[in-house]
Design an enzyme around this catalytic site. Structure first.
Site, PDB file in Angstrom:
ATOM      1  N   GLY A  11       0.805  -1.211   0.000  1.00  0.00           N
ATOM      2  CA  GLY A  11       0.000   0.000   0.000  1.00  0.00           C
ATOM      3  C   GLY A  11       0.840   1.262   0.000  1.00  0.00           C
ATOM      4  O   GLY A  11       2.073   1.235  -0.015  1.00  0.00           O
ATOM      5  N   LEU A  13       1.453   3.636   2.272  1.00  0.00           N
ATOM      6  CA  LEU A  13       2.370   3.809   3.390  1.00  0.00           C
ATOM      7  C   LEU A  13       3.400   2.694   3.428  1.00  0.00           C
ATOM      8  O   LEU A  13       4.591   2.929   3.689  1.00  0.00           O
ATOM      9  CB  LEU A  13       1.595   3.871   4.709  1.00  0.00           C
ATOM     10  CG  LEU A  13       2.453   4.004   5.977  1.00  0.00           C
ATOM     11  CD1 LEU A  13       3.359   5.231   5.911  1.00  0.00           C
ATOM     12  CD2 LEU A  13       1.567   4.059   7.216  1.00  0.00           C
ATOM     13  N   ASP A  37      -2.026 -13.566   4.579  1.00  0.00           N
ATOM     14  CA  ASP A  37      -3.384 -13.255   4.998  1.00  0.00           C
ATOM     15  C   ASP A  37      -3.374 -13.055   6.508  1.00  0.00           C
ATOM     16  O   ASP A  37      -3.252 -14.024   7.265  1.00  0.00           O
ATOM     17  CB  ASP A  37      -4.316 -14.396   4.599  1.00  0.00           C
ATOM     18  CG  ASP A  37      -5.756 -14.191   5.050  1.00  0.00           C
ATOM     19  OD1 ASP A  37      -6.034 -13.149   5.695  1.00  0.00           O
ATOM     20  OD2 ASP A  37      -6.592 -15.057   4.756  1.00  0.00           O
ATOM     21  N   ALA A  61      -4.769  -2.804   6.728  1.00  0.00           N
ATOM     22  CA  ALA A  61      -6.047  -2.541   7.400  1.00  0.00           C
ATOM     23  C   ALA A  61      -7.179  -2.605   6.396  1.00  0.00           C
ATOM     24  O   ALA A  61      -6.982  -2.443   5.188  1.00  0.00           O
ATOM     25  CB  ALA A  61      -6.034  -1.163   8.067  1.00  0.00           C
ATOM     26  N   TRP A  62      -8.367  -2.843   6.897  1.00  0.00           N
ATOM     27  CA  TRP A  62      -9.609  -2.590   6.148  1.00  0.00           C
ATOM     28  C   TRP A  62      -9.844  -1.087   6.280  1.00  0.00           C
ATOM     29  O   TRP A  62     -10.035  -0.564   7.370  1.00  0.00           O
ATOM     30  CB  TRP A  62     -10.747  -3.377   6.782  1.00  0.00           C
ATOM     31  CG  TRP A  62     -12.112  -3.104   6.202  1.00  0.00           C
ATOM     32  CD1 TRP A  62     -12.780  -1.917   6.153  1.00  0.00           C
ATOM     33  CD2 TRP A  62     -12.981  -4.058   5.586  1.00  0.00           C
ATOM     34  NE1 TRP A  62     -14.004  -2.056   5.555  1.00  0.00           N
ATOM     35  CE2 TRP A  62     -14.161  -3.372   5.190  1.00  0.00           C
ATOM     36  CE3 TRP A  62     -12.893  -5.423   5.336  1.00  0.00           C
ATOM     37  CZ2 TRP A  62     -15.226  -4.014   4.563  1.00  0.00           C
ATOM     38  CZ3 TRP A  62     -13.949  -6.059   4.714  1.00  0.00           C
ATOM     39  CH2 TRP A  62     -15.101  -5.362   4.333  1.00  0.00           C
ATOM     40  N   THR A  63      -9.834  -0.355   5.165  1.00  0.00           N
ATOM     41  CA  THR A  63      -9.936   1.104   5.221  1.00  0.00           C
ATOM     42  C   THR A  63     -11.199   1.661   4.578  1.00  0.00           C
ATOM     43  O   THR A  63     -11.360   2.881   4.529  1.00  0.00           O
ATOM     44  CB  THR A  63      -8.714   1.750   4.541  1.00  0.00           C
ATOM     45  OG1 THR A  63      -8.655   1.316   3.168  1.00  0.00           O
ATOM     46  CG2 THR A  63      -7.428   1.373   5.255  1.00  0.00           C
ATOM     47  N   TYR A 126     -16.246   1.554  11.323  1.00  0.00           N
ATOM     48  CA  TYR A 126     -14.821   1.553  11.011  1.00  0.00           C
ATOM     49  C   TYR A 126     -13.994   1.961  12.226  1.00  0.00           C
ATOM     50  O   TYR A 126     -13.009   1.309  12.575  1.00  0.00           O
ATOM     51  CB  TYR A 126     -14.558   2.504   9.836  1.00  0.00           C
ATOM     52  CG  TYR A 126     -13.094   2.741   9.552  1.00  0.00           C
ATOM     53  CD1 TYR A 126     -12.286   1.710   9.078  1.00  0.00           C
ATOM     54  CD2 TYR A 126     -12.521   3.993   9.748  1.00  0.00           C
ATOM     55  CE1 TYR A 126     -10.936   1.922   8.821  1.00  0.00           C
ATOM     56  CE2 TYR A 126     -11.182   4.217   9.493  1.00  0.00           C
ATOM     57  CZ  TYR A 126     -10.392   3.182   9.015  1.00  0.00           C
ATOM     58  OH  TYR A 126      -9.060   3.405   8.761  1.00  0.00           O
ATOM     59  N   TRP A 152      -5.441  11.506   7.006  1.00  0.00           N
ATOM     60  CA  TRP A 152      -5.348  12.382   5.834  1.00  0.00           C
ATOM     61  C   TRP A 152      -4.050  12.132   5.062  1.00  0.00           C
ATOM     62  O   TRP A 152      -3.332  13.058   4.687  1.00  0.00           O
ATOM     63  CB  TRP A 152      -5.461  13.848   6.244  1.00  0.00           C
ATOM     64  CG  TRP A 152      -6.832  14.294   6.674  1.00  0.00           C
ATOM     65  CD1 TRP A 152      -7.761  13.565   7.360  1.00  0.00           C
ATOM     66  CD2 TRP A 152      -7.425  15.578   6.462  1.00  0.00           C
ATOM     67  NE1 TRP A 152      -8.877  14.308   7.590  1.00  0.00           N
ATOM     68  CE2 TRP A 152      -8.709  15.557   7.058  1.00  0.00           C
ATOM     69  CE3 TRP A 152      -6.992  16.761   5.863  1.00  0.00           C
ATOM     70  CZ2 TRP A 152      -9.571  16.652   7.034  1.00  0.00           C
ATOM     71  CZ3 TRP A 152      -7.839  17.854   5.841  1.00  0.00           C
ATOM     72  CH2 TRP A 152      -9.125  17.804   6.414  1.00  0.00           C
TER      73      TRP A 152
END
Length: 322
Positions: A11, A13, A37, A61-63, A126, A152
């Site tokens: 990702g 980051l 996983d 993460a799930w974002t 979330y 952000w």
């Protein structure tokens, strides 16, 4: 292995952290969701046990905040249960864990920055799943676990608000409406990666607990969009203010995502720089057509390929991107 293991390494980051560690000649094993996983606790335990990293950084993460409203159990499995499994694996192997979290753990209704000791009270599904992950780290690793909240995010390795606004600025003369009532701190992923490296270099006793890795100052999405237009040489008046509630998101967006940074000075580190300073430096690389050269993401001290074989499960973990 005596280096770092990065989950969510594909990702925005995670890729920035890979580049930062390579530049510092720190050996690192990057694992994307195709490699590991995180919801498979046996695979996670096996990966940490076999590679034996000194430090694990969880950038995964799930974002999708909107999807989490109707799929909270799935989001919790990634953001909460999987993080606890990773923390337990770190505890068993003696590894430290730096876990990247979010401002979403706060209600977003304040007028002063949330400091690291502020009481979380998430308003969204979330946010609840992110808080579950934080608690898992602090409970399982009270002396060697670190929660690093950020918000952000923008960077060179993925889609983000800065790049989107720059594209709109250069696309013509059309206007666009941007929320003027949501306050936060635009934060460059390169700065966050530097903060993670700095925490990893501290003794575990100084780095344990909660840190906030956002830039200093504050602004709104509306004013940030105007700044991007200005940096592009476009007319900032093409950006029009609108109430955030009118934009039709499923999960309510916080009006206040401004975080305090007291822990950095307490740990003997320099506080984060102002968001305008970071953006001025980052702007060219973030808005260019492509990411930085591939050489910047390849470790200068590669780990044996056998280390990667520790994790072969594929799953739904999404790398942190904003």
């Amino acid at each position: 292995m005596n280096g770092w293991l990065i989950t969510g390494a594909g990702g925005m980051l995670g890729r920035e952290l890979r580049a930062r560690l390579a530049a510092a000649s720190v050996p690192a094993l990057p694992l994307t969701h195709a490699d590991l996983d995180l919801t498979d606790t046996d695979a996670v335990a096996r990966a940490v046990r076999r590679t034996r990293p000194a430090i694990v950084v969880n950038c995964a993460a799930w974002t999708d905040a909107d999807a989490a409203e109707t799929r909270e159990a799935e989001a919790l499995r990634v953001n909460g249960d999987a993080v606890r499994g990773l923390a337990r694996a770190c505890a068993a192997s003696g590894a430290r864990l730096l876990h990247v979290s979010s401002d979403a753990v706060f209600p977003g209704r304040a007028t002063d920055p949330y400091d690291e000791t502020a009481r979380p009270a998430p308003r969204t599904a979330y946010g609840r799943t992110r808080l579950a992950g934080e608690r898992a780290v602090l409970e399982e690793l009270p002396r060697t676990g670190t929660v690093v909240r950020t918000a952000w995010l923008y960077g060179a390795y993925g889609p983000n608000f800065i790049r989107s606004m720059a594209a709109r600025a250069m696309a013509g003369d059309a206007t666009l409406a941007v929320a003027h009532d949501q306050h936060g701190q635009p934060t460059w992923t390169r700065d966050v990666a530097g903060r993670l490296l700095a925490l990893g270099r501290l003794p575990a006793s100084q780095a344990a607990g909660i840190f906030h890795a956002t830039c200093g100052g504050r602004t709104t999405w509306y004013d940030l969009a105007r700044e991007v237009f200005r940096l592009c040489g476009a007319d900032p008046d093409r950006v029009l203010p609108v109430d955030g509630a009118s934009l039709g998101t499923v999960a309510p967006r916080p009006a206040w995502s401004v975080l305090g940074h007291d822990r950095w000075e307490e740990a003997g580190l320099t506080p984060p720089r102002h968001w305008r300073e970071a953006l001025a430096v980052a702007f060219r690389s973030v808005t260019s057509d492509g990411p930085p050269a591939r050489r910047r993401t390849a470790s200068r001290r590669p780990l044996p390929s056998a280390a990667r074989a520790a994790a072969t499960s594929r799953g739904p973990v999404r790398a942190l991107s904003g």
